[in-house]
Design an enzyme around this catalytic site. Structure first.
Site, PDB file in Angstrom:
ATOM      1  N   ASP A   1       5.997 -97.677 -37.019  1.00 48.47           N
ATOM      2  CA  ASP A   1       5.023 -98.297 -36.139  1.00 48.47           C
ATOM      3  C   ASP A   1       3.620 -98.189 -36.735  1.00 48.47           C
ATOM      4  O   ASP A   1       3.260 -97.191 -37.362  1.00 48.47           O
ATOM      5  CB  ASP A   1       5.070 -97.587 -34.783  1.00 48.47           C
ATOM      6  CG  ASP A   1       4.064 -98.124 -33.799  1.00 48.47           C
ATOM      7  OD1 ASP A   1       4.170 -99.308 -33.437  1.00 48.47           O
ATOM      8  OD2 ASP A   1       3.151 -97.371 -33.395  1.00 48.47           O
TER       9      ASP A   1
ATOM     10  N   GLU B   1       5.967-102.136 -39.755  1.00 45.79           N
ATOM     11  CA  GLU B   1       5.170-103.031 -38.919  1.00 45.79           C
ATOM     12  C   GLU B   1       3.769-103.029 -39.522  1.00 45.79           C
ATOM     13  O   GLU B   1       2.973-102.127 -39.272  1.00 45.79           O
ATOM     14  CB  GLU B   1       5.127-102.555 -37.471  1.00 45.79           C
ATOM     15  CG  GLU B   1       4.328-103.500 -36.584  1.00 45.79           C
ATOM     16  CD  GLU B   1       3.748-102.849 -35.344  1.00 45.79           C
ATOM     17  OE1 GLU B   1       3.464-103.584 -34.387  1.00 45.79           O
ATOM     18  OE2 GLU B   1       3.548-101.624 -35.341  1.00 45.79           O
TER      19      GLU B   1
END
Length: 784
Positions: free
Chosen positions: A449, A502
């Site tokens: 993330d 990401e």
């Protein structure tokens, strides 16, 4: 005490030591408590009743009265509330001695008879209402190895969780738990737990000054018991901290760590792991179903209960299998205190959340996925951590895991703290955590993330809010080195895993190998495609012609990285609305547009990721506090979208042209990317002799007599048509088949005149004959 020994309490324990022990600030506790060899003064009793001392006597006239020093074993303990303590030989259970009570606070000490060689012992403790036998933890040496500590401090330790945290051990047949924590600037660290009534003066840990690590082996600790670390800082403040390496945690608000279960899990997924190891994932189908376990489906009269892993095995796995997804991606499940963080602000990085079951039940779920042929990916948060007082923040009173300077250590967007990636112990903490999920739980990969926030020192900051690197740049050199080490080590250690970033900027080489200067990820989310295409999707069809490039621009850079096309949870929260809600028009237009958009997505180069609820055309924005609206599947339009996604997955997994050349521009060919006036795109996906032609119409117009180029002569089958009644469409199409004509068009030697349905995606494949479609094809084509 032996009649032949005369030993003072000062020899057994100095007064200053007793005072420090009572204040819980005796520095080297293991040198004081436990069993130790000491030299004591000894004399024989007078042999005659009338013996008198006299200066006139020769010096050696009564040598038996001259004290001498001999080696003996002393045992010291601190047991609050005890009235008597007996020393018991652990080997034969016999009483060796009774320890003297040195004060009323529970400090006892005594000699172990004439013994001079250490032995294992127990303490028989007499309390006012009970008698207990305990194994003294201070008789055990440290269980840490120099090599482990060296690698930990160096920043290259992959299995720090095997010695840090709470680990079950057996020492000389004595079962217990080894506690270990890193707190280099602490004056004292104690294990406080259910067994010692959360008293920090008990179970003070051994300090390893060179490494900043503290440890203690405590016999008899029960699995699932609660504990924390009481840390006395350099300033004299006492902190209560959960275990950074704790493998189980209590729910909020107590947030204690818990001793993990002794039970091991017997895996049954050898066949899957062998297959995974031999799969080249860049050339294999990857269609990911992103799941938030707390809201996929719920139980209870009001939907207030989370599904446990046993129920998820029975419900989620069959659904994923039925829909044709290849992987499930779990949003973060490392323990987090606040439900509204969705797991992205974890405090227990090594503790699977209590919400859905035990660690072994999680393993059973992953095992069942593997046996069903489904990979399991984990959303992993290494970019930041929250400021919860029981967590990592100023763990020993100083900034250990974070930076002291807020320009480096605080994240302005999320009010969180940023890891100090340049510190060896922090690198080992994170590397070991990644290794932990992949090793202990058999996850098939990690999705990282917020990678962009790790890469840039000025991420979301004004000019005054950040510090440049050593070269004056904005790149976070320590974070880059950490990511490169992470990907290199994980790919080396676990064959066939997938590491996903990401990353929302144009950082070059995210999926390039570390040897070639890249970050070393296997895949990167294609955030550019997502932003552009969703912007296009939200426009009225009347105006889409003016924004045609939002649909086509992604092909300019599609082969610069190994991409995953992601429609994640982030796109359906915080007022953004569901995918269906983003689309203008009436219901018919919304559903038709969504089906056409999914068709474009599955035809576009790149692996696929869809957040739960999108495949049933969820109407409401995602709410983590409630189940998906499964009742919507009572209605035909929602059933149609679900069938469409399922059939797209089936086509995808069966067509090498769609998954085998995602990384190769030769696998994609535009037929027409410039038809902005009609808002139609057409292209070919190809691999070897297999070719699929996609025609996507993003307006409600029906285009009859529409010519499209074809790669070769022959009969073409209408493999999929999103406007079929089967999917909830208007049933406009080409009766299942198209024949080529020898008329060059769009750079092809062949072409055909077709009917393009409204707001729809057509997929044509070379059939080779003009026979009627089979029964299996009827669902995928219009019946007209």
């Amino acid at each position: 005490m032996d009649n032949n020994k005369m030993t003072s309490s000062l020899e057994l324990m100095p007064a200053y030591a007793m005072q420090k022990l009572l204040r819980a600030n005796y520095t080297d506790i293991f040198s004081l408590l436990g069993m130790h060899r000491i030299s004591v003064s000894m004399t024989n009793k007078a042999k005659t009743a009338n013996a008198q001392t006299s200066s006139a006597l020769p010096a050696d006239s009564d040598s038996n009265q001259v004290p001498k020093l001999v080696d003996r074993l002393v045992v010291r303990c601190f047991l609050k509330g005890a009235e008597r303590v007996e020393l018991i030989n652990a080997l034969d259970g016999r009483k060796v001695a009774e320890l003297a009570k040195l004060n009323d606070d529970g400090i006892f000490a005594g000699l172990a008879g004439r013994r001079v060689n250490p032995f294992r012992y127990r303490l028989r403790v007499h309390y006012p209402l009970t008698v207990e036998e305990v194994v003294d933890p201070y008789q055990f040496d440290s269980l840490l190895s120099a090599e482990d500590l060296y690698l930990f401090s160096e920043g290259s330790q992959l299995q720090a969780y095997h010695f840090l945290g709470a680990n079950h051990r057996s020492v000389d047949g004595v079962a217990g738990v080894h506690f270990c924590v890193w707190a280099p600037n602490a004056k004292r660290v104690s294990v406080v737990n259910d067994e010692n009534h959360w008293d920090g003066s008990q179970h003070v840990m051994r300090q390893h000054v060179a490494n900043g690590v503290w440890d203690i082996f405590i016999p008899g600790i029960q699995a699932l018991s609660h504990y924390k670390y009481e840390i006395e800082t350099g300033e004299g403040h006492c902190l209560l901290k959960s275990d950074p390496y704790g493998q189980m945690m209590q729910s909020a608000p107590s947030n204690a760590s818990r001793v993990p279960s002794w039970e091991t899990y017997q895996w049954q997924d050898d066949a899957w792991l062998a297959k995974r190891a031999n799969t080249a994932w860049h050339q294999a189908p990857i269609s990911i179903y992103e799941v938030h376990l707390g809201s996929w489906r719920r139980e209870g009269e009001r939907g207030e209960q989370y599904l446990q892993y046993s129920a998820l095995i029975e419900q989620l796995i069959p659904y994923v299998k039925k829909m044709g997804y290849t992987h499930v991606q779990l949003m973060p499940i490392a323990e987090y205190p606040f439900d509204g963080s969705w797991g992205y602000q974890p405090v227990g990085m090594y503790a699977p959340s209590y919400r859905f079951g035990s660690a072994n039940e999680l393993k059973a779920f992953i095992d069942a996925c593997h046996q069903a042929g489904i990979g399991v990916l984990l959303d992993w948060v290494a970019a930041h951590f929250p400021k919860d007082p029981h967590g990592l923040t100023r763990f020993d009173g100083s900034c250990l895991y974070e930076h002291e300077d807020p320009r480096q250590g605080e994240h302005p967007d999320w009010d969180t703290l940023i890891y100090n990636y340049g510190r060896g112990e922090v690198k080992s903490y994170l590397l070991s955590n990644a290794n932990y999920w992949l090793e202990a739980f058999h996850f098939d990969g990690l999705r990282l993330d917020a990678v962009s926030s790790m890469l840039y020192l000025d991420y979301s900051r004004t000019a005054e809010e950040w510090l440049p690197n050593a070269h004056g740049g904005r790149e976070n050199l320590e974070a880059i080195a950490f990511l490169q080490a992470l990907n290199t080590r994980m790919y080396q250690s676990f064959a066939g895993i997938i590491m996903i970033a990401e990353e929302s900027t144009a950082w070059p080489g995210v999926t390039k190998s570390v040897q070639k200067g890249g970050l070393g990820f296997g895949f990167k989310w294609n955030m550019g495609w997502m932003n552009d295409s969703l912007s296009y999707l939200s426009r009225d069809p009347l105006y889409r012609s003016h924004h045609h490039n939002e649909l086509t621009f992604s092909l300019v850079y599609s082969f610069t990285e190994q991409f995953i096309l992601s429609l994640s949870h982030d796109e359906v929260v915080h007022g953004k609305g569901s995918l269906l809600h983003k689309i203008p028009g009436d219901d018919w237009q919304k559903f038709a547009t969504l089906r056409a958009y999914f068709g474009f997505m599955w035809g576009h180069p790149g692996k696929k990721l869809l957040f739960m609820g999108a495949d049933i055309a969820q109407r409401d924005e995602w709410n983590h506090n409630k189940s998906l609206d499964w009742h919507l599947l009572e209605f035909a339009p929602h059933q149609g979208v679900q069938r469409w996604v399922r059939d797209l997955n089936t086509l995808y997994s069966q067509s090498t042209a769609l998954f085998g050349s995602d990384h190769d521009c030769d696998g994609f060919h535009w037929l027409d990317c410039d038809n902005a006036s009609a808002s139609i795109v057409s292209f070919i996906r190809q691999s070897g002799d297999e070719k699929l032609i996609f025609i996507v119409n993003m307006t409600p117009e029906v285009y009859r007599e529409f010519r499209v180029g074809l790669p070769c002569a022959g009969a073409y089958r209408e493999r999929l048509n999103s406007d079929s009644h089967y999917y909830g469409g208007s049933n406009v199409g080409n009766a299942g088949r198209v024949s080529s004509e020898e008329e060059p068009y769009q750079g092809m030697n062949q072409s055909a005149v077709i009917t393009v349905p409204p707001l729809a995606c057509l997929v044509l494949t070379l059939d080779g004959n003009l026979s009627a479609p089979s029964a299996d094809d009827v669902k995928a084509i219009p019946c007209s």
